[in-house]
Design a protein around this motif. Structure first.
Motif, PDB file in Angstrom:
ATOM      1  N   ALA A 178       0.822  -1.206   0.000  1.00 14.58           N
ATOM      2  CA  ALA A 178       0.000   0.000   0.000  1.00 14.58           C
ATOM      3  C   ALA A 178       0.859   1.260   0.000  1.00 14.58           C
ATOM      4  O   ALA A 178       0.593   2.214  -0.737  1.00 14.58           O
ATOM      5  N   SER A 179       1.916   1.273   0.830  1.00 15.26           N
ATOM      6  CA  SER A 179       2.797   2.445   0.873  1.00 15.26           C
ATOM      7  C   SER A 179       3.521   2.626  -0.457  1.00 15.26           C
ATOM      8  O   SER A 179       3.660   3.749  -0.952  1.00 15.26           O
ATOM      9  N   ASP A 180       3.958   1.520  -1.060  1.00 11.37           N
ATOM     10  CA  ASP A 180       4.598   1.611  -2.374  1.00 11.37           C
ATOM     11  C   ASP A 180       3.611   2.089  -3.437  1.00 11.37           C
ATOM     12  O   ASP A 180       3.958   2.866  -4.326  1.00 11.37           O
ATOM     13  N   GLY A 181       2.354   1.611  -3.331  1.00 10.53           N
ATOM     14  CA  GLY A 181       1.343   2.023  -4.290  1.00 10.53           C
ATOM     15  C   GLY A 181       1.050   3.514  -4.235  1.00 10.53           C
ATOM     16  O   GLY A 181       0.862   4.163  -5.268  1.00 10.53           O
ATOM     17  N   VAL A 182       1.019   4.062  -3.013  1.00 13.81           N
ATOM     18  CA  VAL A 182       0.797   5.508  -2.858  1.00 13.81           C
ATOM     19  C   VAL A 182       1.948   6.290  -3.497  1.00 13.81           C
ATOM     20  O   VAL A 182       1.734   7.320  -4.150  1.00 13.81           O
ATOM     21  N   ILE A 183       3.179   5.790  -3.301  1.00 11.27           N
ATOM     22  CA  ILE A 183       4.332   6.433  -3.948  1.00 11.27           C
ATOM     23  C   ILE A 183       4.166   6.414  -5.464  1.00 11.27           C
ATOM     24  O   ILE A 183       4.438   7.401  -6.153  1.00 11.27           O
ATOM     25  N   GLY A 184       3.692   5.286  -6.001  1.00  9.42           N
ATOM     26  CA  GLY A 184       3.461   5.188  -7.434  1.00  9.42           C
ATOM     27  C   GLY A 184       2.410   6.171  -7.929  1.00  9.42           C
ATOM     28  O   GLY A 184       2.534   6.735  -9.018  1.00  9.42           O
ATOM     29  N   LEU A 185       1.371   6.395  -7.133  1.00  5.47           N
ATOM     30  CA  LEU A 185       0.320   7.336  -7.515  1.00  5.47           C
ATOM     31  C   LEU A 185       0.793   8.785  -7.435  1.00  5.47           C
ATOM     32  O   LEU A 185       0.361   9.631  -8.225  1.00  5.47           O
ATOM     33  N   MET A 186       1.691   9.069  -6.477  1.00  3.29           N
ATOM     34  CA  MET A 186       2.165  10.444  -6.297  1.00  3.29           C
ATOM     35  C   MET A 186       3.286  10.811  -7.255  1.00  3.29           C
ATOM     36  O   MET A 186       3.483  11.992  -7.560  1.00  3.29           O
ATOM     37  N   THR A 187       4.015   9.821  -7.738  1.00  5.94           N
ATOM     38  CA  THR A 187       5.169  10.092  -8.595  1.00  5.94           C
ATOM     39  C   THR A 187       4.823  10.903  -9.847  1.00  5.94           C
ATOM     40  O   THR A 187       5.529  11.872 -10.168  1.00  5.94           O
ATOM     41  N   PRO A 188       3.758  10.560 -10.601  1.00  3.94           N
ATOM     42  CA  PRO A 188       3.435  11.378 -11.779  1.00  3.94           C
ATOM     43  C   PRO A 188       3.163  12.843 -11.441  1.00  3.94           C
ATOM     44  O   PRO A 188       3.454  13.732 -12.252  1.00  3.94           O
ATOM     45  N   ILE A 189       2.614  13.097 -10.239  1.00  4.38           N
ATOM     46  CA  ILE A 189       2.348  14.478  -9.836  1.00  4.38           C
ATOM     47  C   ILE A 189       3.662  15.228  -9.663  1.00  4.38           C
ATOM     48  O   ILE A 189       3.825  16.366 -10.128  1.00  4.38           O
ATOM     49  N   PHE A 190       4.626  14.596  -8.968  1.00  5.38           N
ATOM     50  CA  PHE A 190       5.947  15.210  -8.795  1.00  5.38           C
ATOM     51  C   PHE A 190       6.590  15.531 -10.148  1.00  5.38           C
ATOM     52  O   PHE A 190       7.095  16.635 -10.369  1.00  5.38           O
ATOM     53  N   ILE A 191       6.566  14.550 -11.040  1.00  7.98           N
ATOM     54  CA  ILE A 191       7.240  14.718 -12.323  1.00  7.98           C
ATOM     55  C   ILE A 191       6.540  15.772 -13.179  1.00  7.98           C
ATOM     56  O   ILE A 191       7.199  16.554 -13.881  1.00  7.98           O
ATOM     57  N   THR A 192       5.218  15.808 -13.117  1.00  7.86           N
ATOM     58  CA  THR A 192       4.478  16.811 -13.893  1.00  7.86           C
ATOM     59  C   THR A 192       4.789  18.221 -13.400  1.00  7.86           C
ATOM     60  O   THR A 192       5.022  19.138 -14.202  1.00  7.86           O
ATOM     61  N   LEU A 193       4.820  18.409 -12.079  1.00  8.34           N
ATOM     62  CA  LEU A 193       5.174  19.719 -11.523  1.00  8.34           C
ATOM     63  C   LEU A 193       6.598  20.105 -11.906  1.00  8.34           C
ATOM     64  O   LEU A 193       6.887  21.267 -12.206  1.00  8.34           O
ATOM     65  N   ARG A 194       7.494  19.095 -11.895  1.00  6.64           N
ATOM     66  CA  ARG A 194       8.886  19.360 -12.265  1.00  6.64           C
ATOM     67  C   ARG A 194       8.987  19.719 -13.746  1.00  6.64           C
ATOM     68  O   ARG A 194       9.726  20.630 -14.138  1.00  6.64           O
ATOM     69  N   PHE A 195       8.235  19.000 -14.580  1.00  9.43           N
ATOM     70  CA  PHE A 195       8.267  19.261 -16.017  1.00  9.43           C
ATOM     71  C   PHE A 195       7.720  20.649 -16.341  1.00  9.43           C
ATOM     72  O   PHE A 195       8.247  21.358 -17.197  1.00  9.43           O
ATOM     73  N   LEU A 196       6.662  21.044 -15.637  1.00  7.39           N
ATOM     74  CA  LEU A 196       6.055  22.352 -15.872  1.00  7.39           C
ATOM     75  C   LEU A 196       6.800  23.474 -15.156  1.00  7.39           C
ATOM     76  O   LEU A 196       6.462  24.649 -15.320  1.00  7.39           O
ATOM     77  N   LYS A 197       7.788  23.073 -14.321  1.00  2.61           N
ATOM     78  CA  LYS A 197       8.619  24.039 -13.594  1.00  2.61           C
ATOM     79  C   LYS A 197       7.796  24.958 -12.693  1.00  2.61           C
ATOM     80  O   LYS A 197       8.069  26.152 -12.557  1.00  2.61           O
TER      81      LYS A 197
END
Length: 331
Positions: A64-83
């Motif tokens: 479950a903890s790993d799954g939450v990390i997987g769900l949050m990762t695209p958000i981190f990367i999208t924010l990073r990509f959009l700067k």
């Protein structure tokens, strides 16, 4: 000027390509994390043999903890990509707090599994009375509540964003807060290492025991139980080792990055990004380790994947074809 402009364009193109490749890899990791840990959930829930083992309750908490990390990762990367990550004042509390708490939940869950395996090795006869699936569920829920609330609160307090962070730093100096956070992170790590050392010492002692004639009838059962316990110990110890390999470099580089501030050489940025990729790989490697080290998990994964391509789930034990497939080898 023309040469300089051409060089700048080439550098920008290379940098953009590198960023796109990096983002693509992490997006792929997020997909693997979600898929692998969902597979673990379905495997335990649909397979009676896995569901009845208390240790697997903790494995579900880990998934479950790993799954939450997987769900949050695209958000981190999208924010990073959009700067816009640094421009959003809620980043620390809303994103980094839960993200850091998932890592601590993983460490505490692994510590709970280590204690569970220690009891199984040292007191095998009373293990079933001491550790039940109900108690394992209570412990797992308690870990989630305590870890999530504590780490998220501390991250918001000591974060670089948010109202009142300056006042917090006056009351809690940076060195004090970092020392406290290091204790929180490395305390469970040290506890895991100590317990697994004790487990291996006890397993070695048990292997050297010579059974007398009065215990000959129970020797086969004892050896079977011992093999099962040892196999679970080996599997979870491997999970712990990979967790340390994947996560420690990232946390060290993050600490160094804060000291360097803006003066970061290009090679350091590349190494940091590689450590991020390695960090996220931990969350999808756990199902791979379960399948590799445990035949029950391997068979459950296989049945689920076959069902996705054929008739669907019809039975708890065989999952796919309705027949009661007995996996005689526990590991």
């Amino acid at each position: 000027m023309a040469i300089n402009e051409t060089t700048d364009v080439t550098q920008n193109t290379t940098s953009t390509l590198y960023d796109n490749v990096f983002n693509g890899i992490v997006y792929l990791e997020a997909l693997l994390i979600i898929t692998g840990n969902t597979l673990t959930f379905v495997a335990v829930k649909q397979t009676k043999k896995l569901r009845e083992i208390p240790t697997n309750v903790f494995i579900l908490g880990l998934a479950a903890s790993d799954g939450v990390i997987g769900l949050m990762t695209p958000i981190f990367i999208t924010l990073r990509f959009l700067k816009i990550e640094d421009a959003w004042s809620g980043t620390v509390c809303v994103l980094y707090g839960p993200h850091f708490s998932m890592f601590w939940i993983s460490l505490l869950t692994l510590l709970a599994i280590a204690v569970d395996r220690y009891i199984a090795v040292v007191q095998p006869l009373s293990y079933r009375q001491r550790i039940t699936t109900k108690r394992a569920k209570i412990i797992s829920v308690a870990i989630w509540i305590v870890a999530f609330s504590l780490i998220t609160s501390l991250t918001c307090l000591f974060g670089s964003f948010g109202v009142g962070s300056t006042a917090v730093r006056i009351v809690f100096p940076k060195q004090v807060s970092m020392f406290f956070l290091q204790i929180i992170i490395f305390g469970p790590v040290l506890g895991n290492i100590i317990i697994y050392i004790c487990i291996y010492i006890n397993l070695k002692k048990k292997q050297s025991v010579v059974f007398d004639g009065t215990r000959a009838n129970s020797e086969g059962t004892h050896r079977s139980t011992s093999r099962t316990t040892k196999a679970y110990v080996n599997m979870m110890a491997l999970v712990l080792v990979y967790l340390l390999i994947a996560c420690v470099p990232n946390y060290i580089l993050q600490a160094v990055s804060k000291q360097l501030q803006t003066s970061k050489p290009e090679w350091f940025v590349y190494i940091s990004n590689l450590s991020v990729i390695l960090f996220y790989s931990n969350s999808f490697m756990n199902p791979v380790i379960y399948s590799w080290k445990n035949r029950n998990f391997h068979q459950a994964y296989k049945n689920i994947l076959l069902c996705n391509r054929s008739s669907g789930i019809r039975s708890e034990d065989s999952i796919c074809d309705g027949s009661r497939t007995e996996n005689r080898s526990t590991v």
